[in-house]
Design a protein around this motif. Structure first.
Motif, PDB file in Angstrom:
ATOM      1  N   GLU A 162       3.324  31.869  79.630  1.00  0.00           N
ATOM      2  CA  GLU A 162       3.714  32.262  78.282  1.00  0.00           C
ATOM      3  C   GLU A 162       4.169  31.047  77.476  1.00  0.00           C
ATOM      4  N   GLN A 163       4.897  30.137  78.130  1.00  0.00           N
ATOM      5  CA  GLN A 163       5.314  28.916  77.431  1.00  0.00           C
ATOM      6  C   GLN A 163       4.107  28.125  76.951  1.00  0.00           C
ATOM      7  N   CYS A 164       3.119  27.946  77.816  1.00  0.00           N
ATOM      8  CA  CYS A 164       1.927  27.172  77.443  1.00  0.00           C
ATOM      9  C   CYS A 164       1.162  27.859  76.321  1.00  0.00           C
ATOM     10  N   SER A 165       1.085  29.179  76.380  1.00  0.00           N
ATOM     11  CA  SER A 165       0.412  29.921  75.315  1.00  0.00           C
ATOM     12  C   SER A 165       1.130  29.726  73.985  1.00  0.00           C
ATOM     13  N   GLN A 166       2.469  29.743  73.997  1.00  0.00           N
ATOM     14  CA  GLN A 166       3.241  29.562  72.776  1.00  0.00           C
ATOM     15  C   GLN A 166       3.104  28.138  72.238  1.00  0.00           C
ATOM     16  N   VAL A 167       3.075  27.146  73.130  1.00  0.00           N
ATOM     17  CA  VAL A 167       2.896  25.758  72.689  1.00  0.00           C
ATOM     18  C   VAL A 167       1.526  25.596  72.028  1.00  0.00           C
ATOM     19  N   ALA A 168       0.488  26.158  72.642  1.00  0.00           N
ATOM     20  CA  ALA A 168      -0.858  26.069  72.054  1.00  0.00           C
ATOM     21  C   ALA A 168      -0.894  26.739  70.688  1.00  0.00           C
ATOM     22  N   LYS A 169      -0.232  27.878  70.564  1.00  0.00           N
ATOM     23  CA  LYS A 169      -0.187  28.575  69.280  1.00  0.00           C
ATOM     24  C   LYS A 169       0.501  27.724  68.227  1.00  0.00           C
ATOM     25  N   LYS A 170       1.623  27.090  68.575  1.00  0.00           N
ATOM     26  CA  LYS A 170       2.355  26.257  67.623  1.00  0.00           C
ATOM     27  C   LYS A 170       1.536  25.027  67.243  1.00  0.00           C
ATOM     28  N   LEU A 171       0.887  24.412  68.218  1.00  0.00           N
ATOM     29  CA  LEU A 171       0.028  23.273  67.909  1.00  0.00           C
ATOM     30  C   LEU A 171      -1.060  23.664  66.922  1.00  0.00           C
ATOM     31  N   ASN A 172      -1.691  24.785  67.141  1.00  0.00           N
ATOM     32  CA  ASN A 172      -2.776  25.205  66.259  1.00  0.00           C
ATOM     33  C   ASN A 172      -2.277  25.483  64.846  1.00  0.00           C
ATOM     34  N   GLU A 173      -1.108  26.080  64.731  1.00  0.00           N
ATOM     35  CA  GLU A 173      -0.541  26.291  63.401  1.00  0.00           C
ATOM     36  C   GLU A 173      -0.367  24.963  62.671  1.00  0.00           C
ATOM     37  N   ASN A 174       0.161  23.970  63.370  1.00  0.00           N
ATOM     38  CA  ASN A 174       0.397  22.671  62.736  1.00  0.00           C
ATOM     39  C   ASN A 174      -0.891  21.893  62.514  1.00  0.00           C
ATOM     40  N   LEU A 175      -1.857  22.033  63.429  1.00  0.00           N
ATOM     41  CA  LEU A 175      -3.144  21.367  63.252  1.00  0.00           C
ATOM     42  C   LEU A 175      -3.858  21.883  62.010  1.00  0.00           C
ATOM     43  N   VAL A 176      -3.819  23.197  61.796  1.00  0.00           N
ATOM     44  CA  VAL A 176      -4.440  23.780  60.612  1.00  0.00           C
ATOM     45  C   VAL A 176      -3.683  23.349  59.357  1.00  0.00           C
ATOM     46  N   ARG A 177      -2.362  23.424  59.414  1.00  0.00           N
ATOM     47  CA  ARG A 177      -1.561  23.094  58.222  1.00  0.00           C
ATOM     48  C   ARG A 177      -1.703  21.630  57.833  1.00  0.00           C
ATOM     49  N   GLN A 178      -1.743  20.745  58.845  1.00  0.00           N
ATOM     50  CA  GLN A 178      -1.837  19.309  58.558  1.00  0.00           C
ATOM     51  C   GLN A 178      -3.281  18.830  58.464  1.00  0.00           C
ATOM     52  N   LYS A 179      -4.239  19.750  58.642  1.00  0.00           N
ATOM     53  CA  LYS A 179      -5.664  19.442  58.521  1.00  0.00           C
ATOM     54  C   LYS A 179      -6.083  18.321  59.473  1.00  0.00           C
ATOM     55  N   TYR A 216     -11.215  21.991  71.533  1.00  0.00           N
ATOM     56  CA  TYR A 216     -12.455  21.579  70.853  1.00  0.00           C
ATOM     57  C   TYR A 216     -12.099  20.877  69.562  1.00  0.00           C
ATOM     58  N   GLY A 217     -13.123  20.310  68.909  1.00  0.00           N
ATOM     59  CA  GLY A 217     -12.899  19.481  67.735  1.00  0.00           C
ATOM     60  C   GLY A 217     -12.831  18.016  68.127  1.00  0.00           C
ATOM     61  N   VAL A 218     -12.177  17.210  67.287  1.00  0.00           N
ATOM     62  CA  VAL A 218     -12.031  15.774  67.553  1.00  0.00           C
ATOM     63  C   VAL A 218     -10.550  15.461  67.730  1.00  0.00           C
ATOM     64  N   PHE A 219     -10.167  15.092  68.940  1.00  0.00           N
ATOM     65  CA  PHE A 219      -8.777  14.721  69.197  1.00  0.00           C
ATOM     66  C   PHE A 219      -8.527  13.341  68.600  1.00  0.00           C
ATOM     67  N   ILE A 220      -7.569  13.269  67.692  1.00  0.00           N
ATOM     68  CA  ILE A 220      -7.241  11.995  67.046  1.00  0.00           C
ATOM     69  C   ILE A 220      -5.930  11.481  67.612  1.00  0.00           C
ATOM     70  N   MET A 221      -5.983  10.302  68.216  1.00  0.00           N
ATOM     71  CA  MET A 221      -4.773   9.702  68.759  1.00  0.00           C
ATOM     72  C   MET A 221      -3.748   9.525  67.647  1.00  0.00           C
ATOM     73  N   PRO A 222      -2.470   9.728  67.930  1.00  0.00           N
ATOM     74  CA  PRO A 222      -1.450   9.604  66.882  1.00  0.00           C
ATOM     75  C   PRO A 222      -1.356   8.188  66.341  1.00  0.00           C
ATOM     76  N   GLY A 223      -1.011   8.083  65.056  1.00  0.00           N
ATOM     77  CA  GLY A 223      -0.809   6.778  64.428  1.00  0.00           C
ATOM     78  C   GLY A 223      -2.076   6.052  64.080  1.00  0.00           C
ATOM     79  N   MET A 224      -3.130   6.795  63.749  1.00  0.00           N
ATOM     80  CA  MET A 224      -4.437   6.174  63.562  1.00  0.00           C
ATOM     81  C   MET A 224      -4.948   6.242  62.125  1.00  0.00           C
ATOM     82  N   GLN A 225      -4.067   6.398  61.117  1.00  0.00           N
ATOM     83  CA  GLN A 225      -4.557   6.503  59.743  1.00  0.00           C
ATOM     84  C   GLN A 225      -5.342   5.266  59.321  1.00  0.00           C
TER      85      GLN A 225
END
Length: 640
Positions: A162-179, A216-225
């Motif tokens: 359940e913890q992993c499912s909730q973390v994935a859900k939160k990540l997806n919310e932020n991934l969509v919001r931050q595009k 899925y998609g393209v994983f972008i390493m942090p700090g790569m602008q």
């Protein structure tokens, strides 16, 4: 214009990201009941301000089954990360808390009686200390709470899922919001305990920033602008083809099945074996799909085992000693004794040599992966994978669709990240690397993923060179074929084998699954074999063919025109060489192969200096009474 638009979008995206770190406090990144405990009954104040890796002793003699933390932290940039571990009296480490900007969704975070792994331990432990790992962040740890006993809510496995499912859900919310163009999902890797992940990474778990959750998609390493912007500029001027994928070249998948290293730090062995297995398929131009033994390399190389290793050392071992199949030495997930290898293997694979590839930039790496898959290590992830392709992202691309099952009477839902200049302007024109991972098929898209990272993050690049052979396969087993019938043959990635028919052109087919595509240049661009719009090549004057040529359409030599051939000319099956009245064809010391000859009244055909004509399917060759056929040390042959 494109660069200006891309730069404007990138600037807007970078500014939007900076807004993320304005004073905004988040409480909700771990907001489910699975992240707390109903048995914690004692609170201990800590009151520590932390800016660097720290160890805090826990002076207690009470064994606990739950331990929660309270406090707050501030992130300084995209690469920020905090991790709190409980180390027990046996020096086992249990994950209490981990956070980073993408998961938090803000620059400041408050947490109150929160825990991950220590929300419920499967057995009681005696706390020794808190181990805090911190990068580009500050933390104030106010207290810990702990207790003993069994939770009334659920068991350990249920809570972890359940913890992993909730973390994935939160990540997806932020991934969509931050595009940001990837999506998360829980899998067996995310459900590993921290000790299991330590074993998987050789004792030191890197900050993964959600990479273990990648779906899925393209994983972008942090700090790569900045690196995203530079990649766009590089690819605008690159001559290389925009996409390469060894799962679909010549209409075939040249890669072997996805494997799972489990909790052994053996990614270095799996990446090397992935390279060898693919190279074997490509060298023999056939899907042999050998399943080779990673365990032999782990157990027998004499230096590295399950504590991390070097893909170059793995390749050196195989070059020197050969490698057996999986059936001879099954994967065990630990450094088993080398003597467990079977005594009479049915085949042993060896190769001539391998090369260390200097990282000279994106185009340099592309040039090597286009020859065959190579090993690749990410410094940030402390992980070795097999690099099997690349893709320059274009507006409208859908990256890795997944089909999500629903009710039995409803078709599965198709999910994917669609790259476009509105939602993902920072990604259009960026080069993403396609990797084959060793974390099983539940990670990524059936075990594969696209990642973007700075070129300086990539090292330990190795490729095979020369011949590869075994007890059962040698040079005579290389398949030389024209699968699409365009006159160009493909024989794998080695030099042209001796078992190719003598008439085969020296240039291999760039795509042996498409009759309209012929040879490929060094940049992966394929030359069409039928550039004529009406499907006919017309000869109206004097022309000479001095390089090997393939025609997949008719060639017509008109009145008063002369076509001289001094290099081999191959006609696609059924294509005709038509000589009109008053036209002349000279075959001077070369081979005209599979031509369906049509010599009209008044046409002239001269075969000299050892020239040969091999008709198509032994079609009869007739010479009209008013035509001219001159043969001086030449031959019209029957096709064998």
């Amino acid at each position: 214009m494109r660069n200006n638009i891309a730069s404007a979008y990138l600037a807007r995206w970078s500014f939007s990201f900076l807004l993320l770190f304005m004073p905004y406090v988040s409480w909700g990144q771990y907001d489910g009941r699975c992240f707390t405990s109903d048995v914690a009954d004692e609170k201990k104040p800590i009151r520590a301000s932390i800016q660097k890796d720290t160890v805090i002793a826990l002076e207690t003699d009470r064994e606990v089954t739950t331990l929660l933390v309270s406090g707050n932290c501030s992130f300084l940039n995209e690469k920020s990360c905090v991790r709190i571990l409980l180390r027990d009296n046996y020096n086992y480490e249990h994950l209490i808390y981990e956070n980073y900007p993408l998961l938090a969704g803000s620059g400041q975070v408050v947490f109150n009686d929160i825990a991950l792994e220590t929300a419920l331990l499967d057995k009681s432990v005696l706390p020794k200390d808190l181990v805090i790992r911190i990068k580009d962040a500050t933390m104030y740890l106010s207290s810990v709470s702990y207790g003993s006993g069994q939770s009334k809510e659920a068991n350990v496995n249920t809570i972890r899922k359940e913890q992993c499912s909730q973390v994935a859900k939160k990540l997806n919310e932020n991934l969509v919001r931050q595009k940001i163009p990837w999506r998360a999902a829980s899998n067996h890797i995310t459900e590993y305990s921290f000790e299991e992940k330590k074993s998987m990474f050789g004792g030191d778990v890197p900050f993964l920033y959600g990479f273990d959750y990648y779906s899925y998609g393209v994983f972008i390493m942090p700090g790569m602008q900045d690196q995203l912007r530079q990649s766009v500029l590089r690819n605008d001027s690159s001559q290389y083809v925009r996409e390469w994928d060894w799962r679909n070249r010549h209409g075939k998948n040249w890669l072997t099945s996805i494997k799972d290293q489990n909790t052994c730090a053996s990614c270095w062995s799996f990446a090397a074996v992935g390279v060898i297995e693919a190279y074997f398929n490509l060298y023999y131009n056939r899907p042999v799909n050998y399943d080779l033994s990673e365990q032999e390399i782990i157990s027998c190389n004499g230096v590295y085992g399950c504590g991390n290793g070097d893909p170059g050392a793995a390749l050196q071992y195989v070059k020197s000693n050969g490698l057996v199949k999986e059936s001879c030495f099954h994967y065990m997930g630990y450094a088993a004794d080398c003597s467990l290898k079977c005594q009479n293997p049915d085949d042993i694979i060896q190769f001539d040599d391998f090369d260390y590839i200097a990282n000279l930039g994106e185009d340099s790496i592309k040039s090597h992966v286009m020859k065959a898959p190579i090993t690749m290590t990410s410094y940030l992830l402390s992980h070795v994978m097999t690099l099997v392709g690349f893709k320059v992202l274009e507006d409208g691309d859908t990256i890795f669709c997944k089909y999500i099952d629903g009710p039995p009477d409803i078709d599965p839902v198709r999910e994917g990240v669609i790259i476009n200049s509105t939602d993902y302007p920072q990604c259009v024109g960026v080069n993403a690397w396609l990797v084959k991972n060793s974390w099983g098929t539940s990670w990524g898209t059936n075990g594969y993923g696209y990642i973007f990272t700075d070129i300086s993050d990539i090292y330990q690049l190795h490729s095979l060179s020369g011949s590869i052979y075994s007890s059962l396969y040698d040079e005579d087993d290389v398949v030389c074929e024209d699968a699409d019938g365009d006159g160009y043959y493909f024989w794998g990635i080695g030099s042209k084998p001796n078992n190719c028919p003598w008439w085969v052109p020296d240039e291999p087919d760039g795509d042996d699954s498409n009759i309209l595509l012929g040879p490929m240049d060094q940049y992966g661009n394929i030359v069409p074999v039928n550039p004529s719009g009406d499907g006919v090549t017309h000869i109206y004057s004097t022309q000479t063919i001095t390089a090997d040529t393939v025609f997949c359409h008719n060639v017509i030599v008109h009145r008063d025109a002369t076509l001289t051939m001094t290099s081999n000319v191959y006609f696609h099956h059924g294509a005709k060489l038509i000589v009109h009245d008053g036209g002349t064809v000279n075959i001077d010391g070369c081979n005209v192969i599979f031509a369906d000859m049509d010599l009209a009244n008044g046409g002239r055909l001269n075969i000299t200096n050892g020239g040969k004509v091999i008709p198509f399917k032994n079609n009869p060759f007739t010479v009209p009474l008013d035509a001219s056929l001159q043969i001086d040390r030449g031959t019209i042959m029957r096709r064998d």
